[in-house]
Design a protein around this motif. Structure first.
Motif, PDB file in Angstrom:
ATOM      1  N   UNK A  31       0.854  -1.178   0.000  1.00 24.62           N
ATOM      2  CA  UNK A  31       0.000   0.000   0.000  1.00 24.62           C
ATOM      3  C   UNK A  31       0.893   1.231   0.000  1.00 24.62           C
ATOM      4  N   UNK A  32       0.633   2.126  -0.925  1.00 23.80           N
ATOM      5  CA  UNK A  32       1.444   3.332  -1.054  1.00 23.80           C
ATOM      6  C   UNK A  32       0.545   4.549  -1.228  1.00 23.80           C
ATOM      7  N   UNK A  33       1.022   5.665  -0.732  1.00 19.33           N
ATOM      8  CA  UNK A  33       0.383   6.947  -0.967  1.00 19.33           C
ATOM      9  C   UNK A  33       1.372   7.855  -1.676  1.00 19.33           C
ATOM     10  N   UNK A  34       0.917   8.474  -2.725  1.00 22.84           N
ATOM     11  CA  UNK A  34       1.712   9.461  -3.435  1.00 22.84           C
ATOM     12  C   UNK A  34       0.858  10.703  -3.597  1.00 22.84           C
ATOM     13  N   UNK A  35       1.468  11.856  -3.436  1.00 21.33           N
ATOM     14  CA  UNK A  35       0.701  13.080  -3.525  1.00 21.33           C
ATOM     15  C   UNK A  35       1.460  14.199  -4.199  1.00 21.33           C
ATOM     16  N   UNK A  36       0.704  15.159  -4.662  1.00 20.78           N
ATOM     17  CA  UNK A  36       1.269  16.391  -5.202  1.00 20.78           C
ATOM     18  C   UNK A  36       0.765  17.566  -4.383  1.00 20.78           C
ATOM     19  N   UNK A  37       1.697  18.417  -4.008  1.00 19.88           N
ATOM     20  CA  UNK A  37       1.388  19.623  -3.265  1.00 19.88           C
ATOM     21  C   UNK A  37       1.942  20.820  -4.038  1.00 19.88           C
ATOM     22  N   UNK A  38       1.484  22.000  -3.675  1.00 15.13           N
ATOM     23  CA  UNK A  38       2.032  23.193  -4.302  1.00 15.13           C
ATOM     24  C   UNK A  38       2.112  24.319  -3.281  1.00 15.13           C
ATOM     25  N   UNK A  39       3.049  25.206  -3.543  1.00 12.98           N
ATOM     26  CA  UNK A  39       3.217  26.359  -2.664  1.00 12.98           C
ATOM     27  C   UNK A  39       3.559  27.578  -3.504  1.00 12.98           C
ATOM     28  N   UNK A  40       2.693  28.575  -3.411  1.00 14.78           N
ATOM     29  CA  UNK A  40       2.920  29.845  -4.086  1.00 14.78           C
ATOM     30  C   UNK A  40       3.606  30.798  -3.106  1.00 14.78           C
ATOM     31  N   UNK A  41       4.309  31.789  -3.611  1.00 14.09           N
ATOM     32  CA  UNK A  41       4.992  32.744  -2.719  1.00 14.09           C
ATOM     33  C   UNK A  41       4.021  33.386  -1.737  1.00 14.09           C
ATOM     34  N   UNK A  42       4.391  33.378  -0.476  1.00 13.49           N
ATOM     35  CA  UNK A  42       3.568  33.997   0.542  1.00 13.49           C
ATOM     36  C   UNK A  42       2.376  33.180   0.987  1.00 13.49           C
ATOM     37  N   UNK A  98       6.308  16.699  -5.009  1.00 17.15           N
ATOM     38  CA  UNK A  98       5.845  15.329  -4.933  1.00 17.15           C
ATOM     39  C   UNK A  98       6.127  14.801  -3.526  1.00 17.15           C
ATOM     40  N   UNK A  99       5.228  13.966  -3.034  1.00 20.87           N
ATOM     41  CA  UNK A  99       5.402  13.391  -1.706  1.00 20.87           C
ATOM     42  C   UNK A  99       4.999  11.926  -1.717  1.00 20.87           C
ATOM     43  N   UNK A 100       5.558  11.152  -0.796  1.00 20.58           N
ATOM     44  CA  UNK A 100       5.281   9.718  -0.777  1.00 20.58           C
ATOM     45  C   UNK A 100       5.324   9.158   0.636  1.00 20.58           C
ATOM     46  N   UNK A 101       4.553   8.129   0.845  1.00 20.21           N
ATOM     47  CA  UNK A 101       4.700   7.250   1.998  1.00 20.21           C
ATOM     48  C   UNK A 101       4.498   5.830   1.501  1.00 20.21           C
ATOM     49  N   UNK A 102       5.502   5.013   1.732  1.00 17.06           N
ATOM     50  CA  UNK A 102       5.433   3.629   1.299  1.00 17.06           C
ATOM     51  C   UNK A 102       5.004   2.773   2.477  1.00 17.06           C
ATOM     52  N   UNK A 103       3.927   2.038   2.284  1.00 20.51           N
ATOM     53  CA  UNK A 103       3.305   1.358   3.411  1.00 20.51           C
ATOM     54  C   UNK A 103       2.401   2.358   4.105  1.00 20.51           C
ATOM     55  N   UNK A 104       1.313   2.679   3.442  1.00 18.85           N
ATOM     56  CA  UNK A 104       0.479   3.818   3.835  1.00 18.85           C
ATOM     57  C   UNK A 104      -0.885   3.341   4.305  1.00 18.85           C
ATOM     58  N   UNK A 105      -1.358   3.906   5.412  1.00 21.03           N
ATOM     59  CA  UNK A 105      -2.693   3.597   5.920  1.00 21.03           C
ATOM     60  C   UNK A 105      -3.432   4.904   6.151  1.00 21.03           C
ATOM     61  N   UNK A 106      -4.647   4.972   5.666  1.00 19.54           N
ATOM     62  CA  UNK A 106      -5.424   6.202   5.734  1.00 19.54           C
ATOM     63  C   UNK A 106      -6.671   6.014   6.582  1.00 19.54           C
ATOM     64  N   UNK A 107      -7.044   7.068   7.296  1.00 17.01           N
ATOM     65  CA  UNK A 107      -8.325   7.082   7.999  1.00 17.01           C
ATOM     66  C   UNK A 107      -9.411   7.659   7.117  1.00 17.01           C
ATOM     67  N   UNK A 108      -8.998   8.488   6.157  1.00 16.60           N
ATOM     68  CA  UNK A 108      -9.937   9.150   5.256  1.00 16.60           C
ATOM     69  C   UNK A 108      -9.209   9.435   3.961  1.00 16.60           C
TER      70      UNK A 108
END
Length: 131
Positions: A31-42, A98-108
């Motif tokens: 089970x894996x979770x992969x995500x994309x996040x973003x950050x704009x200035x400020x 990009x972000x990851x957790x290998x061996x991922x468990x989610x509550x939601x």
């Protein structure tokens, strides 16, 4: 130590498209979770898309601001996750991580957009959308 390497950022005009890639040096667990996040200035970093994969398939989750325009997908054979960005707007301009957790468990499924879900991060790729 797993590494995440993003690519595919760039500059486009409003309405254009980009595809971001994130390659990991790790093979996937059950089970894996992969995500994309973003950050704009400020602004704070925000989750835009996430994908949870298991032996039963994959499930995606999107922020309302990108739903219908961005698509996250994963190619396990290439250890790569993609983020297709369509109908880009100037407000989509940001550094994308990009972000990851290998061996991922989610509550939601909402957890896929939360930073605390992940323990590996890439260095980011810049996306600039001009009007």
């Amino acid at each position: 130590q797993e590494q995440l390497v993003e690519s595919g950022g760039g500059s486009v005009q409003a309405g254009g498209s980009l595809r971001l890639s994130c390659t990991t040096s790790a093979y996937t667990r059950s089970t894996d979770c992969m995500g994309w996040f973003r950050q704009a200035p400020g602004k704070e970093r925000e989750g835009v898309a996430g994908i949870y994969t298991s032996n039963n398939g994959a499930r995606t989750y999107y922020a309302d601001s990108v739903k219908g325009r961005f698509t996250i997908s994963q190619d396990n054979a290439k250890n790569t996750v993609y983020l297709q960005l369509n109908s880009l707007k100037p407000e989509d301009s940001a550094t994308y991580y990009c972000a990851a957790r290998f061996g991922c468990f989610l509550l939601s499924w909402r957890n896929l957009l939360e930073e605390g879900t992940y323990n590996y991060w890439g260095q980011g790729t810049q996306v600039t959308v001009s009007s």
